[in-house]
Design a protein around this motif. Structure first.
Motif, PDB file in Angstrom:
ATOM      1  N   ILE A 166      28.445  32.484  10.291  1.00  0.00           N
ATOM      2  CA  ILE A 166      28.306  31.070   9.975  1.00  0.00           C
ATOM      3  C   ILE A 166      26.921  30.601  10.402  1.00  0.00           C
ATOM      4  CG2 ILE A 166      29.265  28.768  10.312  1.00  0.00           C
ATOM      5  CD1 ILE A 166      31.877  30.092  11.183  1.00  0.00           C
ATOM      6  N   LEU A 167      26.188  30.002   9.476  1.00  0.00           N
ATOM      7  CA  LEU A 167      24.869  29.498   9.828  1.00  0.00           C
ATOM      8  C   LEU A 167      25.011  28.206  10.623  1.00  0.00           C
ATOM      9  CD1 LEU A 167      22.825  29.985   6.521  1.00  0.00           C
ATOM     10  CD2 LEU A 167      22.987  31.500   8.490  1.00  0.00           C
ATOM     11  N   PRO A 168      24.240  28.059  11.688  1.00  0.00           N
ATOM     12  CA  PRO A 168      24.280  26.783  12.424  1.00  0.00           C
ATOM     13  C   PRO A 168      23.736  25.660  11.552  1.00  0.00           C
ATOM     14  CG  PRO A 168      22.469  28.160  13.203  1.00  0.00           C
ATOM     15  CD  PRO A 168      23.274  29.011  12.272  1.00  0.00           C
ATOM     16  N   GLN A 169      24.268  24.477  11.724  1.00  0.00           N
ATOM     17  CA  GLN A 169      23.788  23.342  10.940  1.00  0.00           C
ATOM     18  C   GLN A 169      22.417  22.906  11.421  1.00  0.00           C
ATOM     19  OE1 GLN A 169      26.974  20.411  11.243  1.00  0.00           O
ATOM     20  NE2 GLN A 169      27.580  20.872   9.138  1.00  0.00           N
ATOM     21  N   ILE A 170      21.613  22.426  10.469  1.00  0.00           N
ATOM     22  CA  ILE A 170      20.350  21.813  10.858  1.00  0.00           C
ATOM     23  C   ILE A 170      20.665  20.438  11.444  1.00  0.00           C
ATOM     24  CG2 ILE A 170      19.047  23.064   9.119  1.00  0.00           C
ATOM     25  CD1 ILE A 170      19.075  20.592   7.395  1.00  0.00           C
ATOM     26  N   LYS A 171      19.674  19.728  11.916  1.00  0.00           N
ATOM     27  CA  LYS A 171      19.919  18.450  12.578  1.00  0.00           C
ATOM     28  C   LYS A 171      20.723  17.526  11.669  1.00  0.00           C
ATOM     29  CE  LYS A 171      15.814  18.617  15.510  1.00  0.00           C
ATOM     30  NZ  LYS A 171      14.539  17.946  15.880  1.00  0.00           N
ATOM     31  N   SER A 172      21.706  16.862  12.246  1.00  0.00           N
ATOM     32  CA  SER A 172      22.654  16.072  11.464  1.00  0.00           C
ATOM     33  C   SER A 172      21.974  15.002  10.612  1.00  0.00           C
ATOM     34  CB  SER A 172      23.676  15.420  12.393  1.00  0.00           C
ATOM     35  OG  SER A 172      23.020  14.597  13.358  1.00  0.00           O
ATOM     36  N   GLN A 173      20.874  14.422  11.087  1.00  0.00           N
ATOM     37  CA  GLN A 173      20.215  13.370  10.326  1.00  0.00           C
ATOM     38  C   GLN A 173      19.520  13.909   9.078  1.00  0.00           C
ATOM     39  OE1 GLN A 173      19.475  14.296  13.402  1.00  0.00           O
ATOM     40  NE2 GLN A 173      17.273  14.255  13.854  1.00  0.00           N
ATOM     41  N   ASN A 174      19.367  15.238   9.004  1.00  0.00           N
ATOM     42  CA  ASN A 174      18.690  15.840   7.852  1.00  0.00           C
ATOM     43  C   ASN A 174      19.661  16.436   6.840  1.00  0.00           C
ATOM     44  OD1 ASN A 174      16.200  15.266   9.066  1.00  0.00           O
ATOM     45  ND2 ASN A 174      16.173  17.221  10.148  1.00  0.00           N
ATOM     46  N   LEU A 175      20.968  16.477   7.162  1.00  0.00           N
ATOM     47  CA  LEU A 175      21.926  17.173   6.318  1.00  0.00           C
ATOM     48  C   LEU A 175      21.992  16.600   4.912  1.00  0.00           C
ATOM     49  CD1 LEU A 175      24.897  17.803   8.782  1.00  0.00           C
ATOM     50  CD2 LEU A 175      23.403  19.519   7.744  1.00  0.00           C
ATOM     51  N   LYS A 176      22.024  15.272   4.790  1.00  0.00           N
ATOM     52  CA  LYS A 176      22.184  14.663   3.475  1.00  0.00           C
ATOM     53  C   LYS A 176      20.954  14.846   2.590  1.00  0.00           C
ATOM     54  CE  LYS A 176      20.695  10.071   5.040  1.00  0.00           C
ATOM     55  NZ  LYS A 176      21.083   8.642   5.137  1.00  0.00           N
ATOM     56  N   ASN A 177      19.844  15.280   3.164  1.00  0.00           N
ATOM     57  CA  ASN A 177      18.606  15.450   2.412  1.00  0.00           C
ATOM     58  C   ASN A 177      18.331  16.903   2.031  1.00  0.00           C
ATOM     59  OD1 ASN A 177      17.947  12.656   2.613  1.00  0.00           O
ATOM     60  ND2 ASN A 177      17.174  12.993   4.689  1.00  0.00           N
ATOM     61  N   VAL A 178      19.300  17.814   2.268  1.00  0.00           N
ATOM     62  CA  VAL A 178      19.112  19.218   1.908  1.00  0.00           C
ATOM     63  C   VAL A 178      19.088  19.366   0.389  1.00  0.00           C
ATOM     64  CG1 VAL A 178      20.140  21.514   1.974  1.00  0.00           C
ATOM     65  CG2 VAL A 178      20.113  20.109   4.035  1.00  0.00           C
ATOM     66  N   CYS A 179      18.044  20.004  -0.129  1.00  0.00           N
ATOM     67  CA  CYS A 179      17.896  20.204  -1.573  1.00  0.00           C
ATOM     68  C   CYS A 179      18.271  21.620  -1.996  1.00  0.00           C
ATOM     69  CB  CYS A 179      16.450  19.933  -1.996  1.00  0.00           C
ATOM     70  SG  CYS A 179      15.876  18.271  -1.620  1.00  0.00           S
ATOM     71  N   GLY A 180      18.187  22.578  -1.097  1.00  0.00           N
ATOM     72  CA  GLY A 180      18.512  23.946  -1.462  1.00  0.00           C
ATOM     73  C   GLY A 180      18.423  24.895  -0.285  1.00  0.00           C
TER      74      GLY A 180
END
Length: 421
Positions: A166-180
Motif C-alpha cells: 500500500i502506498l502511503p498517502q501524500i499530504k492530505s491537503q494535496n489529495l484532491k489535486n492529484v492529476c495522475g
C-alpha cells in the motif's frame, strides 16, 4: 550396524529433497542429486530454467531453497529481459465493483492459463475492489475502484506472487489535486521501484516521487506549466495517456479528446532518474488523421496514426529524441478483406490495442499489430508477410465492446515475475 545407520540418517537429513530411504552409495542418481543440492551455483543454473509457477512451489522445499529463489540477484537473472506474454483488458466501467479481466494471447497457438480474473488478494477497505492503472515489467499500479481521490488508495502488486504494498498517502491537503500516478520499474537497473505523482498547484503542476527504497514521498523540482490538454492519467480508454519508455514517462496531449494529439508542437516527458522535464516533438500529421495509438514494446516507442484513407502509419521515436520516423505503413484493406465488417463502418470498426515488437534485425522482424474489430474479435496483423489471424473472440455478453461500436479499451501487458514489492 546401528551406528552406521544413524550416521547415514543424519547425513541425508542435511540434504533437501533427497529421500532418506535410499542407499546413497548404491544409486548414482542420488549421488548426483546430493552434488546438485550441495552446490548453489549448479542449483541456481537449474532453477533459472524452471517455470515461474513451479518455482513458487519449490520455495516450500526448504528455507535454503526459499532464500535462493527470493534472492534479488536470482530474480534479476530469472527475468533478464522481461517480455509480455499476453494482454489483459480492464472490464466494462458499467460494473459497480470488483472489475474483472479478460486475457488474450498474442500468439494464435498459445493456450496460456488465465493468471487471474479479479485482484481479490488485494483487500481494499472501500469495498469496491481495485482496478489496474498501469503494468510495468511485472508489477501493477492499482487503485481503489470508483473512489474519490481524497479516499482512493494506491497499491503496487505482483499478480504472479500475489504480493502487494500500500502506498502511503501524500499530504492530505494535496489529495484532491492529484492529476495522475505512474509506476517506474526497471528490474535490470534496480530491485526498487518509484511512483511519480503529478498534482495541480493553482495553474501550475508539481511532481512528487515515492521510492520503495526510502518508503516516503518527496517533492521533485519546481512547479511547471504544460501544453494545453496534457493528460497525466493512466486511463483505461484510448490506450492511456502515460507511456513508460527509455527511463522516462511520456505524456500525451488530447488522447482523451477524440483519440488524436492536439495541434501542439511538443508534449512533455519526465526523466525519472535525472528528475528533469524535457520536450518531446509531436509528428507532423495530415488533416485526415482520425486517431492515434502510442505505446512501448521491446525498447521502442511507437505511434500508430489512424487515417481516413484506411492506411495506418506506424512511427518510431529515435532513442536520442531527435524525432519520429515512419517504421511501417499498413493498408487496412488486408484486414477488411478477411473481416468485411470493417467496411461497414470505417470510423469505429477497428481499434489498435497494441503494437508488439519482436526480432532484432529487419530480416528477423516478427513484429505485429493487435487490433480489436467490431463484433468482439481481436486480430493480429503481421508486418513481415502482411497476414491476418484471429487471436480471440469475446464470449457473448462480455461487454468490452458495444453492439454498435467498439469500446476502445486499453491493453496492458501481463509479465510473469518474481520481483518483490
Amino acid at each position: 550396524m546401528m551406528k552406521m545407520r544413524t550416521k547415514r540418517s543424519r547425513k541425508t537429513k542435511q540434504i533437501s529433497g533427497v529421500s532418506s530411504h535410499l542407499d546413497l552409495k548404491s544409486s548414482p542418481a542420488i549421488e548426483s542429486a546430493v552434488e546438485v543440492a550441495s552446490n548453489d551455483d549448479l542449483l541456481i543454473q537449474i532453477l533459472l530454467h524452471v517455470p515461474i509457477k513451479t518455482l513458487m512451489g519449490l520455495k516450500c522445499v526448504s528455507k535454503h531453497w526459499l532464500s535462493l529463489i527470493t534472492d534479488p540477484h536470482f530474480i534479476r537473472l530469472r527475468n533478464p529481459v522481461p517480455s509480455a506474454s499476453s494482454l489483459f483488458f480492464i472490464s466494462s466501467s458499467r460494473k459497480r465493483k470488483n472489475p474483472d479481466y479478460q486475457f488474450i494471447p498474442l500468439d494464435v497457438s498459445d493456450k496460456c492459463a488465465i493468471p487471474f480474473k479479479v485482484l481479490d488478494f488485494i483487500h481494499d477497505p472501500l469495498g469496491s475492489g481495485t482496478s489496474v492503472l498501469q503494468s510495468c515489467n511485472g508489477l501493477l499500479l492499482c487503485a481503489s475502484f470508483r473512489a474519490h481521490e481524497s479516499n482512493r488508495r494506491y497499491y503496487i502488486c505482483n499478480p504472479t506472487t500475489k504480493q502487494f504494498a500500500i502506498l502511503p498517502q501524500i499530504k492530505s491537503q494535496n489529495l484532491k489535486n492529484v492529476c495522475g500516478m505512474s509506476l517506474a520499474f526497471d528490474p535490470l537497473r534496480s530491485p526498487y521501484y518509484k511512483v511519480v505523482c503529478v498534482r495541480r498547484v493553482g495553474d501550475l503542476f508539481q511532481i512528487e516521487i515515492y521510492s520503495s527504497e526510502t518508503l516516503f514521498w518527496r517533492v521533485s523540482g519546481r512547479p511547471f506549466t504544460v501544453p494545453k490538454y496534457t493528460e497525466f492519467q493512466n486511463c483505461v480508454y484510448w490506450n492511456g495517456s502515460v507511456h513508460w519508455w527509455n527511463g522516462s514517462f511520456h505524456w500525451s496531449n488530447g488522447v482523451m479528446y477524440g483519440g488524436h494529439w492536439r495541434d501542439e508542437p511538443y508534449t512533455l516527458y519526465f526523466k525519472v532518474e535525472e528528475e528533469s522535464l524535457e520536450q518531446l516533438p509531436t509528428p507532423q500529421k495530415p488533416n485526415y488523421t482520425v486517431g492515434n495509438y502510442v505505446g512501448e514494446s521491446e525498447g521502442h516507442l511507437n505511434l500508430v496514426e489512424l487515417r481516413w484513407d484506411c492506411l495506418l502509419n506506424v512511427y518510431e521515436m529515435a532513442r536520442d529524441y531527435s524525432g519520429w520516423f515512419i517504421k511501417y505503413q499498413v493498408d487496412i484493406s488486408a484486414i477488411s478483406n478477411k473481416f468485411p465488417i470493417i467496411r461497414e463502418n470505417k470510423t469505429h470498426a477497428y481499434h489498435v490495442i497494441s503494437l508488439v515488437r519482436r526480432g532484432k534485425t529487419e530480416d528477423e522482424d516478427g513484429s505485429f499489430l493487435v487490433l480489436e474489430i467490431a463484433g468482439g474479435k481481436t486480430v493480429r496483423y503481421n508486418f513481415a508477410d502482411k497476414s491476418v489471424e484471429q487471436l480471440w473472440e469475446f464470449a457473448p455478453g462480455y461487454k468490452f465492446y458495444d453492439d454498435d461500436r467498439i469500446r476502445q479499451l486499453c491493453g496492458l501487458p501481463y509479465i510473469e515475475s518474481l520481483c518483490c514489492v
